[in-house]
Design a protein around this motif. Structure first.
Motif, mmCIF file in Angstrom:
data_model
loop_
_atom_site.group_PDB
_atom_site.id
_atom_site.type_symbol
_atom_site.label_atom_id
_atom_site.label_comp_id
_atom_site.label_asym_id
_atom_site.label_seq_id
_atom_site.Cartn_x
_atom_site.Cartn_y
_atom_site.Cartn_z
ATOM 1 N N VAL A 79 3.988 16.316 51.071
ATOM 2 C CA VAL A 79 4.183 17.520 50.234
ATOM 3 C C VAL A 79 5.670 17.552 50.277
ATOM 4 O O VAL A 79 6.468 17.586 51.018
ATOM 5 N N THR A 80 5.844 17.820 48.916
ATOM 6 C CA THR A 80 7.435 18.003 48.358
ATOM 7 C C THR A 80 7.833 19.479 48.544
ATOM 8 O O THR A 80 7.102 20.392 48.380
ATOM 9 N N PHE A 81 9.133 19.513 48.519
ATOM 10 C CA PHE A 81 9.609 21.100 48.288
ATOM 11 C C PHE A 81 9.351 21.634 47.116
ATOM 12 O O PHE A 81 8.914 23.048 47.117
ATOM 13 N N ALA A 82 9.413 21.068 45.984
ATOM 14 C CA ALA A 82 8.660 21.471 44.866
ATOM 15 C C ALA A 82 7.281 21.898 44.793
ATOM 16 O O ALA A 82 7.155 23.095 44.107
ATOM 17 N N GLN A 83 6.569 21.163 45.257
ATOM 18 C CA GLN A 83 5.316 21.594 45.466
ATOM 19 C C GLN A 83 4.905 22.849 46.282
ATOM 20 O O GLN A 83 4.158 23.821 46.098
ATOM 21 N N LEU A 84 5.774 23.261 47.375
ATOM 22 C CA LEU A 84 5.860 24.322 48.374
ATOM 23 C C LEU A 84 6.197 25.392 47.054
ATOM 24 O O LEU A 84 5.704 26.602 47.374
ATOM 25 N N LEU A 85 7.230 25.096 46.267
ATOM 26 C CA LEU A 85 7.659 26.390 45.550
ATOM 27 C C LEU A 85 6.675 26.748 44.503
ATOM 28 O O LEU A 85 6.652 27.696 44.094
ATOM 29 N N GLU A 86 5.996 25.545 43.991
ATOM 30 C CA GLU A 86 4.868 25.689 43.102
ATOM 31 C C GLU A 86 3.914 26.818 43.716
ATOM 32 O O GLU A 86 3.314 27.927 42.940
ATOM 33 N N LYS A 87 3.576 26.701 44.935
ATOM 34 C CA LYS A 87 2.407 27.622 45.673
ATOM 35 C C LYS A 87 3.270 29.018 45.793
ATOM 36 O O LYS A 87 2.643 29.912 45.496
ATOM 37 N N PHE A 88 4.572 29.024 46.249
ATOM 38 C CA PHE A 88 5.256 30.125 46.343
ATOM 39 C C PHE A 88 5.112 30.999 45.034
ATOM 40 O O PHE A 88 4.810 32.184 44.936
ATOM 41 N N PHE A 89 5.552 30.506 43.812
ATOM 42 C CA PHE A 89 5.637 31.432 42.575
ATOM 43 C C PHE A 89 4.096 31.631 42.206
ATOM 44 O O PHE A 89 4.174 32.601 41.445
ATOM 45 N N ALA A 90 3.218 30.907 42.381
ATOM 46 C CA ALA A 90 1.945 31.031 42.180
ATOM 47 C C ALA A 90 1.091 32.136 42.791
ATOM 48 O O ALA A 90 0.157 32.700 42.266
ATOM 49 N N LYS A 91 1.569 32.513 43.976
ATOM 50 C CA LYS A 91 0.849 33.496 44.993
ATOM 51 C C LYS A 91 1.599 34.692 45.306
ATOM 52 O O LYS A 91 1.048 35.463 46.294
ATOM 53 N N HIS A 92 2.631 34.932 44.510
ATOM 54 C CA HIS A 92 3.104 36.495 44.518
ATOM 55 C C HIS A 92 3.739 36.904 43.219
ATOM 56 O O HIS A 92 3.586 35.784 42.348
ATOM 57 N N THR A 93 4.210 37.999 42.997
ATOM 58 C CA THR A 93 4.704 38.515 41.912
ATOM 59 C C THR A 93 6.124 38.643 42.104
ATOM 60 O O THR A 93 6.781 39.785 42.246
ATOM 61 N N PRO A 94 6.918 37.610 41.607
ATOM 62 C CA PRO A 94 8.516 37.866 41.837
ATOM 63 C C PRO A 94 9.277 38.401 40.915
ATOM 64 O O PRO A 94 10.478 38.672 40.859
ATOM 65 N N THR A 95 8.395 39.104 39.917
ATOM 66 C CA THR A 95 9.223 39.945 38.831
ATOM 67 C C THR A 95 9.155 41.345 39.255
ATOM 68 O O THR A 95 9.569 42.238 38.494
ATOM 69 N N GLN A 96 8.491 41.511 40.353
ATOM 70 C CA GLN A 96 8.277 43.138 40.696
ATOM 71 C C GLN A 96 9.054 43.527 41.780
ATOM 72 O O GLN A 96 9.417 42.655 42.871
ATOM 73 N N HIS A 110 18.101 25.096 52.445
ATOM 74 C CA HIS A 110 18.753 24.558 53.513
ATOM 75 C C HIS A 110 19.755 23.282 53.552
ATOM 76 O O HIS A 110 20.226 22.613 54.173
ATOM 77 N N SER A 111 19.888 23.120 51.800
ATOM 78 C CA SER A 111 20.514 21.696 51.582
ATOM 79 C C SER A 111 20.717 22.208 50.070
ATOM 80 O O SER A 111 20.392 22.842 49.277
ATOM 81 N N PRO A 112 21.821 21.395 49.458
ATOM 82 C CA PRO A 112 22.104 21.510 47.949
ATOM 83 C C PRO A 112 20.950 21.022 47.341
ATOM 84 O O PRO A 112 20.682 21.736 46.117
ATOM 85 N N GLU A 113 20.415 20.091 47.702
ATOM 86 C CA GLU A 113 19.101 19.494 46.894
ATOM 87 C C GLU A 113 17.986 20.762 46.748
ATOM 88 O O GLU A 113 17.124 21.084 45.759
ATOM 89 N N GLN A 114 17.953 21.466 48.004
ATOM 90 C CA GLN A 114 16.783 22.848 47.905
ATOM 91 C C GLN A 114 17.261 23.588 47.115
ATOM 92 O O GLN A 114 16.506 24.332 46.214
ATOM 93 N N GLU A 115 18.908 23.881 46.901
ATOM 94 C CA GLU A 115 19.164 24.861 46.100
ATOM 95 C C GLU A 115 18.764 24.636 44.716
ATOM 96 O O GLU A 115 18.419 25.645 43.850
ATOM 97 N N GLN A 116 19.304 23.273 44.296
ATOM 98 C CA GLN A 116 18.890 22.954 42.809
ATOM 99 C C GLN A 116 17.479 22.995 42.611
ATOM 100 O O GLN A 116 17.168 23.510 41.501
#
Length: 231
Positions: A79-96, A110-116
């Motif tokens: 599982v990639t960091f990008a896939q974790l972030l897909e789940k992250f944004f799908a399961k809460h309301t970050p505009t609130q 944790h790294s420049p790669e994660q920041e990007q």
């Protein structure tokens, strides 16, 4: 550890990994996010705690400027960091706007790669939501483990399943670091893919009767609520 003790360890906890990475995310309440990520294939362990603040020893009752956070160790080959972030944004309301600082949406990179990767994910989320995403992007500095009663909160609601796993892992640290425990915590809350649950159920260290209890809990939960509520 003698051979008898080793035989009790769930197969899922006997796997080895060539690379383990860490993601630290905040999405409102930390109980449901821990279950959400714990049920994902490729996640090795989860823990909840506090990050992003300045006080040296926060607790749940004295959070000060810290944020409720879930920390995830994962195998990037599964599982990639990008896939974790897909789940992250799908399961809460970050505009609130959060009601309190502790419920802030945040990604601690944790790294420049994660920041990007986080910047890319935020941009994609803004396009999807057609609104400004309020998720804070913060360099990771430290993580304060929450009290034991908050770890694997979904699992702690189901004593029959909990006690069987605590017999395998009577020590709190080993219990909290177990892949099998993280996975069961997700499944009892109805999270994860049914196909993955059926693949893994014999690897979780549970007796057949408790496996059946787990299956029943998973099926009766249905699809967990969306989005996670800001308490």
């Amino acid at each position: 550890m003698n051979p008898f003790e080793e035989s009790k360890i769930p197969h899922l906890d006997q796997l080895s990994y060539t690379d383990i990475q860490t993601a630290t995310l905040a999405m409102g309440c930390f109980w449901s996010p821990e279950a959400l990520f714990g049920a994902m294939k490729g996640v090795i362990r989860t823990r909840v705690g506090f990050a992003g603040g300045t006080t040296p020893a926060p607790t749940y009752r004295t959070l000060a400027d810290h944020i409720e956070t879930v920390q995830i160790e994962f195998d990037p080959e599964q599982v990639t960091f990008a896939q974790l972030l897909e789940k992250f944004f799908a399961k809460h309301t970050p505009t609130q706007e959060p009601r309190k600082r502790q419920y802030t949406s945040a990604i601690f990179y944790h790294s420049p790669e994660q920041e990007q990767g986080a910047q890319d994910a935020i941009k994609a989320a803004e396009e999807q939501f057609q609104a400004k995403v309020l998720t804070e992007l913060i360099p990771y500095e430290n993580f304060h483990l929450a009290e034991e009663r908050h770890q694997k909160w979904k699992l702690r609601r189901h004593t029959e399943v909990l006690r069987e796993l605590q017999k395998i892992y009577p020590a709190y640290e080993a219990f909290n670091n177990s892949t099998a425990v993280a996975r069961v915590n997700g499944y009892v809350g109805g999270y994860g893919e049914q196909e993955t649950l059926m693949e893994e159920i014999a690897s979780l260290g549970l007796s057949v009767p408790v496996q059946n209890t787990l299956l029943a809990l998973y099926m009766t939960q249905g699809t967990p609520g969306f989005p996670f509520a800001y308490r």
